[in-house]
Design a protein around this motif. Sequence first.
Motif, PDB file in Angstrom:
ATOM      1  N   VAL A 162       3.232   8.350   8.404  1.00 48.55           N
ATOM      2  CA  VAL A 162       3.899   8.368   9.711  1.00 48.55           C
ATOM      3  C   VAL A 162       2.864   7.937  10.735  1.00 48.55           C
ATOM      4  N   PHE A 163       3.241   6.968  11.572  1.00 48.64           N
ATOM      5  CA  PHE A 163       2.330   6.552  12.631  1.00 48.64           C
ATOM      6  C   PHE A 163       3.088   6.294  13.913  1.00 48.64           C
ATOM      7  N   VAL A 190       6.946   5.501  13.290  1.00 50.60           N
ATOM      8  CA  VAL A 190       7.393   4.726  12.134  1.00 50.60           C
ATOM      9  C   VAL A 190       7.145   5.567  10.896  1.00 50.60           C
ATOM     10  N   LEU A 191       8.142   5.642  10.017  1.00 45.37           N
ATOM     11  CA  LEU A 191       8.013   6.283   8.715  1.00 45.37           C
ATOM     12  C   LEU A 191       7.866   5.160   7.700  1.00 45.37           C
ATOM     13  N   SER A 192       6.766   5.161   6.976  1.00 50.08           N
ATOM     14  CA  SER A 192       6.470   4.073   6.055  1.00 50.08           C
ATOM     15  C   SER A 192       6.178   4.636   4.667  1.00 50.08           C
ATOM     16  N   SER A 193       6.599   3.921   3.618  1.00 47.68           N
ATOM     17  CA  SER A 193       6.267   4.324   2.257  1.00 47.68           C
ATOM     18  C   SER A 193       5.544   3.188   1.564  1.00 47.68           C
ATOM     19  N   THR A 194       4.609   3.559   0.681  1.00 46.29           N
ATOM     20  CA  THR A 194       3.858   2.577  -0.090  1.00 46.29           C
ATOM     21  C   THR A 194       3.837   2.991  -1.553  1.00 46.29           C
ATOM     22  N   PHE A 195       4.228   2.068  -2.419  1.00 49.83           N
ATOM     23  CA  PHE A 195       4.025   2.237  -3.855  1.00 49.83           C
ATOM     24  C   PHE A 195       2.888   1.295  -4.217  1.00 49.83           C
ATOM     25  N   LEU A 196       1.715   1.875  -4.451  1.00 48.67           N
ATOM     26  CA  LEU A 196       0.512   1.103  -4.757  1.00 48.67           C
ATOM     27  C   LEU A 196       0.388   0.999  -6.274  1.00 48.67           C
ATOM     28  N   ARG A 197       0.413  -0.221  -6.760  1.00 51.32           N
ATOM     29  CA  ARG A 197       0.428  -0.450  -8.200  1.00 51.32           C
ATOM     30  C   ARG A 197      -0.908  -0.051  -8.851  1.00 51.32           C
TER      31      ARG A 197
END
Length: 110
Positions: A103-104, A32-39
């Motif tokens: 990526v996991f 899985v390709l994951s993106s996070t925008f952490l405020r």
Amino acid sequence: MQVVSITDIGGDIVKDSDVYLVKDNKILNDLVLSSTFLRANKSTTGHKHEGQEEVYIFLTGEGEMEVDSRRFNVREGDCILIEDGEFHKVYNTGHLGLYFVCVFNGKRSH
């Protein structure tokens, strides 16, 4: 095959709150390709999972990451390799967003 941009990995929004925006691209069978925008001034909940490794790649912003009992600074260009079963959490200690891709293997368990 799918070509994506590092700034927009495609996929689906799985979390959208005042803390973060998380997207997962699950086109592959085993990764899985994951993106996070952490405020700004927020942190992820932190988690660990047995049988799953992850790679975090920090693209913009700066903050801190906790892996097991170690807490250290992270910033644009850093790659963190998280071994099976290690607790991990990201802290945005700045006034701007912190954006990272991970990526996991396997399905999302967190």
